[in-house]
Write a protein that holds these residues in place. Structure first.
Motif, mmCIF file in Angstrom:
data_model
loop_
_atom_site.group_PDB
_atom_site.id
_atom_site.type_symbol
_atom_site.label_atom_id
_atom_site.label_comp_id
_atom_site.label_asym_id
_atom_site.label_seq_id
_atom_site.Cartn_x
_atom_site.Cartn_y
_atom_site.Cartn_z
ATOM 1 N N TYR A 2 0.814 -1.213 0.000
ATOM 2 C CA TYR A 2 0.000 0.000 0.000
ATOM 3 C C TYR A 2 0.849 1.265 0.000
ATOM 4 N N ILE A 3 2.092 1.128 0.404
ATOM 5 C CA ILE A 3 2.961 2.298 0.402
ATOM 6 C C ILE A 3 3.155 2.821 -1.020
ATOM 7 N N LEU A 4 3.095 1.930 -1.990
ATOM 8 C CA LEU A 4 3.231 2.368 -3.388
ATOM 9 C C LEU A 4 2.099 3.300 -3.792
ATOM 10 N N LEU A 5 0.909 3.049 -3.292
ATOM 11 C CA LEU A 5 -0.207 3.951 -3.603
ATOM 12 C C LEU A 5 0.039 5.341 -3.041
ATOM 13 N N ALA A 6 0.559 5.393 -1.826
ATOM 14 C CA ALA A 6 0.866 6.697 -1.217
ATOM 15 C C ALA A 6 1.986 7.393 -1.975
ATOM 16 N N VAL A 32 10.774 18.792 -6.963
ATOM 17 C CA VAL A 32 9.563 18.866 -6.142
ATOM 18 C C VAL A 32 8.860 17.499 -6.038
ATOM 19 N N PRO A 33 8.633 16.770 -7.134
ATOM 20 C CA PRO A 33 8.006 15.449 -6.981
ATOM 21 C C PRO A 33 8.860 14.455 -6.189
ATOM 22 N N ALA A 34 10.173 14.546 -6.325
ATOM 23 C CA ALA A 34 11.047 13.635 -5.569
ATOM 24 C C ALA A 34 10.960 13.913 -4.075
ATOM 25 N N ILE A 35 10.896 15.178 -3.698
ATOM 26 C CA ILE A 35 10.758 15.521 -2.285
ATOM 27 C C ILE A 35 9.417 15.036 -1.756
ATOM 28 N N ALA A 36 8.371 15.192 -2.549
ATOM 29 C CA ALA A 36 7.045 14.728 -2.130
ATOM 30 C C ALA A 36 7.047 13.224 -1.895
ATOM 31 N N ALA A 37 7.653 12.475 -2.807
ATOM 32 C CA ALA A 37 7.685 11.022 -2.661
ATOM 33 C C ALA A 37 8.547 10.602 -1.473
ATOM 34 N N ALA A 38 9.675 11.257 -1.273
ATOM 35 C CA ALA A 38 10.563 10.892 -0.169
ATOM 36 C C ALA A 38 9.918 11.175 1.185
ATOM 37 N N VAL A 39 9.317 12.333 1.324
ATOM 38 C CA VAL A 39 8.662 12.670 2.592
ATOM 39 C C VAL A 39 7.478 11.747 2.837
ATOM 40 N N SER A 40 6.740 11.449 1.795
ATOM 41 C CA SER A 40 5.604 10.540 1.924
ATOM 42 C C SER A 40 6.054 9.152 2.377
ATOM 43 N N LEU A 61 -3.725 10.550 4.950
ATOM 44 C CA LEU A 61 -3.722 12.015 4.969
ATOM 45 C C LEU A 61 -2.354 12.559 5.362
ATOM 46 N N ALA A 62 -1.758 11.971 6.379
ATOM 47 C CA ALA A 62 -0.454 12.455 6.841
ATOM 48 C C ALA A 62 0.646 12.176 5.831
ATOM 49 N N SER A 63 0.638 10.999 5.237
ATOM 50 C CA SER A 63 1.724 10.663 4.313
ATOM 51 C C SER A 63 1.607 11.443 3.005
ATOM 52 N N ILE A 64 0.439 11.459 2.412
ATOM 53 C CA ILE A 64 0.280 12.165 1.144
ATOM 54 C C ILE A 64 0.266 13.675 1.370
ATOM 55 N N GLY A 65 -0.516 14.126 2.342
ATOM 56 C CA GLY A 65 -0.590 15.559 2.619
ATOM 57 C C GLY A 65 0.727 16.124 3.109
ATOM 58 N N GLY A 66 1.409 15.383 3.960
ATOM 59 C CA GLY A 66 2.710 15.837 4.443
ATOM 60 C C GLY A 66 3.730 15.955 3.328
ATOM 61 N N GLY A 67 3.691 15.009 2.410
ATOM 62 C CA GLY A 67 4.604 15.068 1.264
ATOM 63 C C GLY A 67 4.332 16.267 0.376
ATOM 64 N N VAL A 68 3.062 16.551 0.154
ATOM 65 C CA VAL A 68 2.695 17.682 -0.708
ATOM 66 C C VAL A 68 3.050 19.005 -0.047
ATOM 67 N N VAL A 69 2.765 19.131 1.235
ATOM 68 C CA VAL A 69 3.083 20.379 1.945
ATOM 69 C C VAL A 69 4.596 20.586 1.996
ATOM 70 N N ALA A 70 5.338 19.528 2.302
ATOM 71 C CA ALA A 70 6.794 19.643 2.385
ATOM 72 C C ALA A 70 7.401 20.003 1.034
ATOM 73 N N CYS A 71 6.909 19.407 -0.030
ATOM 74 C CA CYS A 71 7.481 19.720 -1.346
ATOM 75 C C CYS A 71 7.123 21.129 -1.776
ATOM 76 N N ALA A 72 5.957 21.625 -1.383
ATOM 77 C CA ALA A 72 5.598 23.006 -1.721
ATOM 78 C C ALA A 72 6.502 23.982 -0.982
ATOM 79 N N VAL A 73 6.762 23.719 0.281
ATOM 80 C CA VAL A 73 7.623 24.614 1.071
ATOM 81 C C VAL A 73 9.051 24.591 0.538
#
Length: 95
Positions: A2-6, A32-40, A61-73
């Motif tokens: 399931y981690i692959l889906l995230a 930006v996408p690499a940071i999102a995937a790594a944080v997720s 929510l935490a894994s996907i949302g956290g990755g998106v917020v971190a990559c945006a910052v």
């Protein structure tokens, strides 16, 4: 598995964030996408190790949302730093 889906969701949303943020020509396409995937991946793994089940919405929510917020910052910070450095170089060169 399931981690692959995230990771796929975070990477896809990271691509969207790359195109939404201004001055995308000042940073790499994959940053930006690499940071999102790594944080997720890190958030998902840590939450799994702490006992949060795959059926819990907070995990997703935490894994996907956290990755998106971190990559945006980070994407915004990289662009601002690059923009400032380019302006300083232009001033130093007298352009």
């Amino acid at each position: 598995m399931y981690i692959l889906l995230a990771l796929i969701a975070a990477c896809a949303l990271g691509i969207a964030v790359h195109f939404v943020l201004p001055h995308r020509s000042l940073r790499g396409v994959v940053v930006v996408p690499a940071i999102a995937a790594a944080v997720s991946a890190v958030v998902y793994t840590l939450m799994q190790w702490s006992g949060v089940g795959e059926d819990n919405g907070w995990l997703w929510l935490a894994s996907i949302g956290g990755g998106v917020v971190a990559c945006a910052v980070v994407g915004f910070a990289v662009t601002a730093t690059r923009h400032r450095a380019d302006a300083e170089k232009k001033v130093a060169l007298g352009i």
